[in-house]
Design an enzyme around this catalytic site. Structure first.
Site, mmCIF file in Angstrom:
data_model
loop_
_atom_site.group_PDB
_atom_site.id
_atom_site.type_symbol
_atom_site.label_atom_id
_atom_site.label_comp_id
_atom_site.label_asym_id
_atom_site.label_seq_id
_atom_site.Cartn_x
_atom_site.Cartn_y
_atom_site.Cartn_z
ATOM 1 N N SER A 98 79.352 -26.596 45.552
ATOM 2 C CA SER A 98 79.633 -26.191 46.937
ATOM 3 C C SER A 98 80.152 -27.406 47.713
ATOM 4 C CB SER A 98 78.356 -25.687 47.619
ATOM 5 O OG SER A 98 77.826 -24.592 46.918
ATOM 6 N N ASN A 121 73.632 -22.819 48.281
ATOM 7 C CA ASN A 121 74.811 -23.608 47.937
ATOM 8 C C ASN A 121 74.567 -24.303 46.611
ATOM 9 O OD1 ASN A 121 76.732 -23.454 50.367
ATOM 10 N ND2 ASN A 121 74.683 -23.745 51.258
ATOM 11 N N GLU A 122 74.961 -23.610 45.564
ATOM 12 C CA GLU A 122 74.723 -24.103 44.213
ATOM 13 C C GLU A 122 75.681 -25.247 43.906
ATOM 14 O OE1 GLU A 122 72.134 -23.258 42.990
ATOM 15 O OE2 GLU A 122 71.753 -21.105 42.879
ATOM 16 N N PRO A 123 75.455 -25.982 42.807
ATOM 17 C CA PRO A 123 76.330 -27.098 42.458
ATOM 18 C C PRO A 123 77.805 -26.691 42.532
ATOM 19 C CG PRO A 123 74.470 -27.031 40.969
ATOM 20 C CD PRO A 123 74.343 -25.830 41.856
ATOM 21 N N THR A 169 68.290 -21.108 39.246
ATOM 22 C CA THR A 169 67.808 -20.453 40.462
ATOM 23 C C THR A 169 67.312 -19.048 40.142
ATOM 24 O OG1 THR A 169 69.415 -21.687 41.732
ATOM 25 C CG2 THR A 169 68.527 -19.711 42.780
#
Ligand code: F6R
Length: 646
Positions: free
Chosen positions: A179, A175-177, A194
């Site tokens: 989310s 869940n990247e920025p 990532t």
């Protein structure tokens, strides 16, 4: 710091947020263990107890699992409990957080494969109770696949416990920025950071998949308990933001603050940015020794953007450091001078000590001169990134320097470099270059390299002979880099430590064989100074494993004469740089030396790892010293004395 013996139960600690005054900035319960092994063992024991309790009651246990480096020691401990203490997993159902999109189950970097290697193949979890998102579903079927995954979790009764790691973007799962808190299992695009962090696994960032299927933040938060683990100094900053900062969708781990049963479990290195450790005077009374004073004054100077010698009483009082003045009953100016001198004395152009000089206030002693200096380099480029300028000075100043490349680094070498070499040989054979009359064996060798690389495919595992060749290519580049720093070929030694040759990234395990090689090197050379790195890194990293191998060898050699007088200086390569107050030796670099350092790093062509960030970090260190009121240098390489040496 919490040690294994006095730590509260991890799974019971959550919910009780701040338990002490010192922890009052922490909005989620954070337990600090001395190292990742003790923390992982404690957690594994508690999970085992829970599994067994459920077994006794005839019930199942549903656990959400993570991949990556972080949970590896936890899985190893679960395997040990299974093998040695009869822990059975027959009632356990697992759901993994995520999977790269586009990778088949058999792909060496798929999370499916990872979980088999790291856990499933070694315990008795029934295959039908294992769930991992499928990275190969067709694009149009992804939506249904994700919904189905959510339903399967619900049907299993929900997650009793979710294990998490944290990425440097603050992600949990993938869940990247951005989310949202109620996001569910879905396809996402991986953040650039990532992908860079996964680059070593995939032999270069270009090969890292661009997307993945991940449980959502909402899916994770539905678990009854959450434990997020983080190890190593590189995670310190993001742990602080997630634990002490605002809840924000820019850092999905910060949502753990809103779960009523969540715990952060970190090692010492990952805890260093928390207020209670970084600025302890802001959360309670502290023991104002010299170190603490230096730390607070350097902090104050940075915060107020004022050189140390310009700080006045009010600056101290108004910034929460009034107690420091009170503790010395001195005026600010005297405290300032004292700290200024401390910092000033860390600066030296003589990292191996200055011959015949008064060394009372120098980081390194004058005698003996010249010294025998051993520089440990975990992966081939590390020493140049970390201490390229210092290496050159040590040589210039007449010391006996030995540069020890601990691992071959061959896993970092791109296939293209090995193919190039093989093709050159084939071409030479075809043109029957030089006087060599019989090219058959060379041709057969080169053919076998080309064939092995073609057979294994892009991400396949290199057979031994390809790894060997890649290692030799890197040796050549290492020698080139060393010669830029004025070292002769004979001054380098390549250990090819076996743990690296047998392993893969995130899965390395050192053994006694590695330690005995290191032991031999130390004892044969009998150094006066050792430069080493990896002490505070991610424990699964090559740097950290190499450091622990060195540490074990060092500890075996307590009786050696040379060891009594030997200093160990720590340097930082790819890890978090030292903060100004941590620096105990600062070696200034001229613009010319910086150019040569850059040149030495550029020699590592085959690994495509031209870490010129190292230069930026050196320049930043000089800027920080300048801002404290020290002389203005172009750049600085920074060191700390290893406390574990004696
Ligand atoms: C892995 C996962 C990720 C990792 C995170 C940290 O399943 O979901 O959130 O936990 O990227 O990775 P490592 O542990 O390799 O530092």
């Amino acid at each position: 710091m919490t040690t294994a013996s006095d730590s509260p139960a991890i799974l019971e600690a959550s919910g009780k947020k701040q338990s002490t005054q010192q922890e009052r900035f922490e909005k989620v319960r954070t337990l600090v263990h001395s190292d990742s092994s003790s923390a992982s063992a404690a957690l594994a024991q508690e999970v085992a107890d829970m599994i067994q309790e459920r077994q006794a009651a005839g019930k199942g246990f549903v656990i959400g699992l993570a991949t990556g480096s972080t949970p590896v020691p936890f899985y190893r401990e679960l395997i040990r409990l299974h093998r040695e203490e009869e822990l059975s997993f027959h009632n356990v159902t697992t759901f993994n957080l995520d999977e790269y999109y586009g990778l088949t189950q058999g792909h060496p970097e798929s999370y499916f494969r990872f979980m088999r290697d790291q856990l499933f193949d070694h315990v008795d979890i029934p295959a039908e109770q294992i769930n991992i998102p499928d990275g190969t579903v067709a694009m149009e079927a992804v939506y249904d696949h994700c919904l189905d995954y959510e339903q399967r979790i619900d049907q299993a009764g929900g997650l009793d416990l979710q294990i998490l790691g944290i990425g440097r973007t603050g992600h949990i799962g993938f869940n990247e920025p951005g989310s949202s808190k109620d996001s569910i299992t879905r396809m996402i695009t991986l953040d650039r950071v990532t992908r860079q962090d996964a680059a070593a696994d995939f032999m270069g960032v270009a090969n890292v998949p661009r997307s993945a299927i991940t449980m959502g933040v909402g899916t994770i938060l539905k678990a009854k308990r959450l434990v997020l683990m983080a190890w190593g100094g590189n995670k310190a900053e993001i742990v602080r933001e997630a634990v002490e900062g605002d809840v924000t969708d820019q850092i999905s781990a910060s949502f753990l603050q809103e779960h009523d049963n969540s715990t952060f479990l970190v090692d010492e290195a990952a805890s260093t940015a928390l207020t209670r450790f970084q600025f302890p005077w802001l959360v309670g009374t502290v023991d104002w020794d010299d170190r603490m004073r230096k730390r607070a004054v350097v902090w104050l100077s940075g915060k107020l953007k004022k050189p140390v010698l310009k700080l006045v009483d009010e600056d101290y009082n108004e910034s929460g450091t009034g107690e420091l003045l009170a503790s010395t009953s001195k005026e600010a100016y005297e405290v300032n001078i004292n700290v200024f001198n401390h910092v000033q004395h860390t600066i030296t152009g003589w990292p191996g000590g200055k011959k015949d000089a008064d060394d009372t206030n120098r980081p390194e002693r004058a005698f003996p001169f010249p010294k025998r200096i051993l520089v440990l380099c975990p992966e081939p480029a590390d020493a140049f990134i970390g201490i390229g300028g210092t290496l050159e000075r040590l040589k210039e100043q007449g010391h006996t320097v030995k540069l020890v490349f601990q691992t071959s680094g061959n896993l970092r070498v791109a296939d293209g470099a090995a193919l190039n070499f093989a093709r050159v040989v084939l071409e030479m054979a075809e043109q029957e270059l030089s006087e060599v009359s019989n090219w058959e064996s060379q041709k057969a060798y080169a053919d076998s390299i080309v064939q092995a690389i073609e057979e294994k495919g892009e991400f396949g595992i290199d057979p031994g002979r390809v790894r060997k060749l890649k290692g030799l290519i890197l040796r050549g580049e290492s020698r080139d880099a060393a010669s830029v720093c004025r070292l002769e070929a004979a001054e380098s030694e390549f250990l090819d430590l076996p743990f690296y040759e047998k392993g893969r990234y995130r899965r390395f395990q050192s053994t006694e064989d590695d330690v005995s090689i290191m032991n031999r090197v130390l004892n044969d050379f009998a150094p006066d100074i050792v430069f080493a790195t990896g002490d505070a890194g991610d424990p699964s990293s090559v740097q950290s494993i190499c450091f622990r191998v060195f540490e074990s060898a060092w500890n075996e050699l307590t009786g050696a004469d040379w060891r009594q007088e030997c200093n160990v200086w720590l340097y930082r390569g790819r890890d978090r740089s030292y903060e100004a107050h941590e620096i105990e030796m600062a070696v200034p670099m001229s613009p010319d030396q910086m150019d040569r350092k850059a040149e030495s790093i550029r020699k590592f062509i085959s690994i495509g790892d031209d870490d010129q960030n190292a230069l930026t970090r050196n320049r930043e260190a000089a800027e920080i010293y300048d801002a404290l009121g020290m002389a203005e240098y172009e750049a600085i390489e920074a060191f700390q004395k290893w406390q574990g040496a004696k």
